[in-house]
Design an enzyme around this catalytic site. Structure first.
Site, PDB file in Angstrom:
ATOM      1  N   ASP A  34    -122.686  -6.129   4.686  1.00 47.59           N
ATOM      2  CA  ASP A  34    -122.911  -5.773   6.086  1.00 47.59           C
ATOM      3  C   ASP A  34    -123.861  -4.566   6.165  1.00 47.59           C
ATOM      4  O   ASP A  34    -124.839  -4.570   6.921  1.00 47.59           O
ATOM      5  CB  ASP A  34    -121.549  -5.426   6.704  1.00 47.59           C
ATOM      6  CG  ASP A  34    -121.632  -5.062   8.167  1.00 47.59           C
ATOM      7  OD1 ASP A  34    -122.260  -5.819   8.921  1.00 47.59           O
ATOM      8  OD2 ASP A  34    -121.073  -4.014   8.551  1.00 47.59           O
ATOM      9  N   ASP A  87    -128.425  -4.482   6.740  1.00 45.87           N
ATOM     10  CA  ASP A  87    -129.092  -3.723   7.803  1.00 45.87           C
ATOM     11  C   ASP A  87    -130.073  -2.718   7.209  1.00 45.87           C
ATOM     12  O   ASP A  87    -131.148  -2.482   7.772  1.00 45.87           O
ATOM     13  CB  ASP A  87    -128.065  -2.986   8.679  1.00 45.87           C
ATOM     14  CG  ASP A  87    -127.628  -3.831   9.873  1.00 45.87           C
ATOM     15  OD1 ASP A  87    -127.656  -5.076   9.741  1.00 45.87           O
ATOM     16  OD2 ASP A  87    -127.263  -3.260  10.918  1.00 45.87           O
TER      17      ASP A  87
END
Ligand SMILES: NC(=O)c1ccc[n+]([C@@H]2O[C@H](COP(=O)([O-])OP(=O)(O)OC[C@H]3O[C@@H](n4cnc5c(N)ncnc54)[C@H](O)[C@@H]3O)[C@@H](O)[C@H]2O)c1
Length: 339
Positions: free
Chosen positions: A230, A234
């Site tokens: 996660d 990004d």
């Protein structure tokens, strides 16, 4: 033969970027038949639930969905719809490419890597969350299984093998979290032996963050557990200019959902300022998944050409003075002339 797909327009900027994306898919003549289904705020208003059973049934039947961003209402009783969909359909692989595009504000050129994130277990899900000690202590359980680790690592190696990629890096924290992260790393080492033609590298997550910022070109395919994936994906999106160009695929054995990584951007909804590229790139991933790789490549090349040659037609987040519609117009012209 036509291929049916479920389409969730989404909330906020969702309908605007979905319209742009479907226009480009239509221009490419992909033979797709769209089944529009509700989810998110739209569904809550119409059906009193964030994901109606009928929408789940349609995804189950068709096996493929293209999804606009969904707003998760703030407040008790609403859990993330994305997490619910991943769990419901056991979408265990979250595949996020990070590729450099021209004319974007980014630190490096020529980045081309993919993060493969385990999507169904691990610290991100924080199973068994509770407060104890009268609310002064927060508890959660990190559960990582051999089965979950095996299938995600194998997915990463198969992806590398089938796409001519040379290296898989397993990112972990096994030196400290010896159980859950240790199991993931052990399994990664075992599976790597089945793919001698692909270089295997292991890297501790904190070092991986620094290496990604200092020397991102060393990475090809990165495979990791849910929470690390996660965060790292990004970071990778930041390396290539931000979320406006970040697509993601959620893949399971029986269903796959393709989406932009960004959210519903309520601050710019309805203003036609939304960049449609992330959803378009997700649609390109979907076409690859459906075996229409040539058409996926045409979309990616079209975006590249528009960003390079038609700065006035791209959206302000890309440094242009255009709108969602002018961006889509330019891309439609581009893909039509290419096909
Ligand atoms: N996959 C999803 O469905 C998803 C993902 C993340 C957040 N969300 C939801 O979206 C809502 C808003 O979340 P947020 O504000 O934290 O994140 P966001 O990604 O919606 O917006 C963050 C910032 O990026 C900008 N932005 C996002 N997408 C853009 C685009 N395509 N073009 C131009 N600018 C863009 C926004 O204007 C905003 O300034 C929340 O309800 C959240 O739960 C959904």
């Amino acid at each position: 033969m036509s291929q049916s797909i479920a389409v969730i327009k989404g909330d906020g900027i969702g309908p605007e970027i979905m319209e742009a994306t479907l226009r480009v898919l239509d221009a490419l003549d992909c033979g797709l038949e769209y089944h529009f289904i509700d989810a998110g705020l739209t569904a809550l208003e119409k059906h009193g639930t964030l994901i109606p059973q009928e929408s789940l049934d349609t995804i189950e039947k068709l096996g493929i969905a293209l999804k606009g961003p969904l707003t998760t209402p703030i407040g008790k009783g609403f859990s993330s719809i994305n997490v619910q969909l991943r769990r419901h359909f056991d979408l265990y692989a979250n595949v996020r490419p990070a590729v450099s595009f021209p004319g974007t504000r980014s630190r490096y050129d020529d980045i081309d890597m993919i993060t493969v994130r385990e999507n169904t277990e691990g610290a991100y899900l924080s199973d068994g969350q509770e407060f104890v000690d009268g609310g002064d202590t927060g508890l959660s359980v990190i559960k990582v299984t051999r089965k979950g680790s095996e299938r995600i690592v194998r997915y990463a190696f198969e992806l590398a093998k089938n796409n001519g990629r040379k290296k898989v890096t397993a990112v972990h924290k096994a030196n400290i979290i010896k159980t859950s992260s240790g199991l993931f790393l052990d399994v990664a080492r075992e599976i790597a032996k089945e793919y001698p033609e692909i270089e295997f590298q292991e890297m501790i997550v904190d070092n991986a963050c620094m290496q990604l910022v200092m020397n991102p070109h060393q990475f090809d395919v990165v495979v990791t557990t849910n929470l690390f994936g996660d965060i790292l994906s990004d970071l990778c999106a930041g390396l290539v200019g931000g979320l406006g160009l970040a697509p993601g695929a959620n893949i399971g054995e029986n269903a796959a959902i393709f989406e932009a990584v960004h959210g519903s951007a309520p601050d710019i909804a309805g203003k036609k300022l939304a960049n449609p590229c992330a959803l378009l790139l997700a649609a390109a991933q979907m076409l690859d998944h459906l075996g229409m790789n040539g058409k996926g490549t045409t979309i990616r090349q079209g975006i590249r050409d528009v960003l390079q040659r038609h700065r006035d037609r791209v959206t302000p987040d890309m440094g242009g003075s255009g709108t969602t519609d002018t961006f889509a117009d330019a891309l439609v012209e581009q893909v039509k002339s290419a096909s």
